[in-house]
Design an enzyme around this catalytic site. Sequence first.
Site, PDB file in Angstrom:
ATOM      1  N   ILE A  26      60.938  38.467  52.227  1.00 29.44           N
ATOM      2  CA  ILE A  26      60.743  37.894  50.786  1.00 29.44           C
ATOM      3  C   ILE A  26      59.767  36.183  50.634  1.00 29.44           C
ATOM      4  O   ILE A  26      60.735  36.223  51.987  1.00 29.44           O
ATOM      5  CB  ILE A  26      62.372  38.029  49.603  1.00 29.44           C
ATOM      6  N   HIS A  38      60.830  33.704  49.511  1.00 27.70           N
ATOM      7  CA  HIS A  38      61.798  33.635  47.974  1.00 27.70           C
ATOM      8  C   HIS A  38      60.809  32.281  46.927  1.00 27.70           C
ATOM      9  O   HIS A  38      60.585  31.407  47.088  1.00 27.70           O
ATOM     10  CB  HIS A  38      62.641  33.118  48.259  1.00 27.70           C
ATOM     11  N   ARG A  54      71.245  37.075  61.019  1.00 30.79           N
ATOM     12  CA  ARG A  54      71.541  35.718  60.441  1.00 30.79           C
ATOM     13  C   ARG A  54      72.063  34.104  61.374  1.00 30.79           C
ATOM     14  O   ARG A  54      73.217  34.769  61.632  1.00 30.79           O
ATOM     15  CB  ARG A  54      72.005  35.860  58.872  1.00 30.79           C
ATOM     16  N   ILE A  85      69.133  28.044  60.519  1.00 33.43           N
ATOM     17  CA  ILE A  85      68.382  28.434  59.341  1.00 33.43           C
ATOM     18  C   ILE A  85      68.322  29.835  59.185  1.00 33.43           C
ATOM     19  O   ILE A  85      67.760  30.769  59.081  1.00 33.43           O
ATOM     20  CB  ILE A  85      66.483  28.527  60.559  1.00 33.43           C
ATOM     21  N   CYS A  89      54.972  59.627  61.588  1.00 31.66           N
ATOM     22  CA  CYS A  89      55.438  59.990  62.891  1.00 31.66           C
ATOM     23  C   CYS A  89      56.071  59.504  63.867  1.00 31.66           C
ATOM     24  O   CYS A  89      57.230  59.281  64.698  1.00 31.66           O
ATOM     25  CB  CYS A  89      54.982  60.817  63.717  1.00 31.66           C
ATOM     26  N   CYS A  91      51.599  58.992  69.360  1.00 32.62           N
ATOM     27  CA  CYS A  91      50.515  57.397  69.931  1.00 32.62           C
ATOM     28  C   CYS A  91      51.538  56.839  70.375  1.00 32.62           C
ATOM     29  O   CYS A  91      50.594  56.164  71.583  1.00 32.62           O
ATOM     30  CB  CYS A  91      50.074  56.259  68.277  1.00 32.62           C
TER      31      CYS A  91
END
Length: 488
Positions: A47, A49, A309, A333, A435, A440
């Site tokens: 996101i 923010h 985090r 951070i 899948c 692949c």
Amino acid sequence: MYDVCIIGAGVVGCAIARELSRYELRTLLIDRAGDVSQGASKANSGIVHGGYAAPSGTLKAELCAEGNRRFSQLEAELHFGFRRCGSLVLGFAEEERAAVERLYENGIANGSEGLSILEGSEIHRLEPNVSLEARFALRCASVGVASPYELTIALAENAVANGVELRLFSEVLAIEERGGFSIETARGPVEAAFVVNAAGVAADRIAAMVGACNFSISPRKGEYLLFQKGYGSILSHVVFQVPTDRGKGVLVTSTYHGNLLIGPNVEEAASPEDVDTSPEALLSIIETARRSVPGFELSKLLTSFSGVRAVPDRKDFIIEESEIPGFINVAGIESPGLTSAPAIAERVVRILRDAGLSLRARGGFASRRKPIIVPKSLSDEEVSQRVKLDSSPERIVCRCERVSEGEILDCMGRGIPVESVDAVKRRTRAGMGSCQGTFCRPRVTALLARELGIAAEAVRERSDELTKPVRVKRTFYREVAQGAQSGG
Ligand SMILES: Cc1cc2nc3c(=O)[nH]c(=O)nc-3n(C[C@H](O)[C@H](O)[C@H](O)COP(=O)(O)OP(=O)(O)OC[C@H]3O[C@@H](n4cnc5c(N)ncnc54)[C@H](O)[C@@H]3O)c2cc1C
């Protein structure tokens, strides 16, 4: 002797590298893993923010609002995947109204753009799938969704294209200050005049190596559930609940690529490497998310993942020259670090300049980077035809995401070693479809083996391994196989 050595190729280190590549400098970016974006930057909510959540006056508040404003330009230059979709913070009970109004006021003070407070019917007109129990909401029109690892890769590719050196599999083991810095890495010694420590959850350990650590970092995990591509269209906004002391809470959103995403929770991680998910945590996330969007279908579930985090013991980002001159800590951070990364990078360049780094603009800085993923409108019939092609840029390697051989070759030729199935996946989306790579994976492995000139068995699955495997030439395998057949 490098002018600057950046430790950590997450979104923050890569944004700093790109910013420094605007100047006549010898810059080295190093990471212990086999690709960029192997820490928090690969597993988060993605996101961008709005900047209304962090307390006014903090670095988080300032850099989040500033970072958010950079994203439209960044997307135009680097094509990593970003769109502004707006967010809603839902309030379910009158007792939450004061908290929502406080967020609004805080956002105004922080310079967030596009804030308004909506009442029930307005919410449901915008978002018919949001719970009817939602009585009011803070809307922030400037919030967006980005593909976090594609952003990190794009920043790194652009930095490398502008002269930054990247060294992977280079875990920092020791640092000594002797009027400059001698850095011992898993791939040999490095000398640099300035060091930027952007090592995420390991930033306290890196700072301690040189005696520049006056903070500590704790790993805190967030788990997610990811649903099929396309299912994200049940919402147009990112939908939050009122934040608590432990963070922004469980969100429900579409990712940039249109998958529905719910999470994260907050739990102490057993270690910085602890990225397990647990059924109990995932069930609790589903229950919490249903409060916001009651009707999502679990039959559309694709996978789960978690990110860690880097939570500092100080309550804010730590972005400063340490007591060791020339050693800059960019630590703690946590969220909204992805949003803030472009603004953090600009701040770090100013800190380096003030610490004595001479900055002379480099002529010919190329700000643009071509996208890897090219939208295609192929019918199922055409996909089936192209899957059968012999080696050709048109050949479809991943059916679900319609990834071509040409796209995989393109992602391998951009200045960053792409040597694992996971590295291809994060750049092209091969293996991210319904899948989950069953079709692949063998094809990607064979293509990597061919291009790298190694045996399929030597192709690595993941990029976060710390040592480069010893490469064994295909001919060696052939000889062994022939020897085995002839009884040798
Ligand atoms: C669950 C979760 C959700 C989040 N959601 C959002 C969000 O929606 N929006 C937002 O703005 N932010 C969000 N964030 C925050 C964001 O992801 C981080 O702030 C950002 O990714 C931090 O980037 P970084 O470069 O500092 O760290 P990282 O990405 O962790 O990079 C650090 C790098 O340092 C390397 N490293 C470590 N030790 C060494 C060593 N000894 N030698 C060499 N290299 C080393 C690692 O391999 C790693 O690549 C979220 C974070 C989490 C975990």
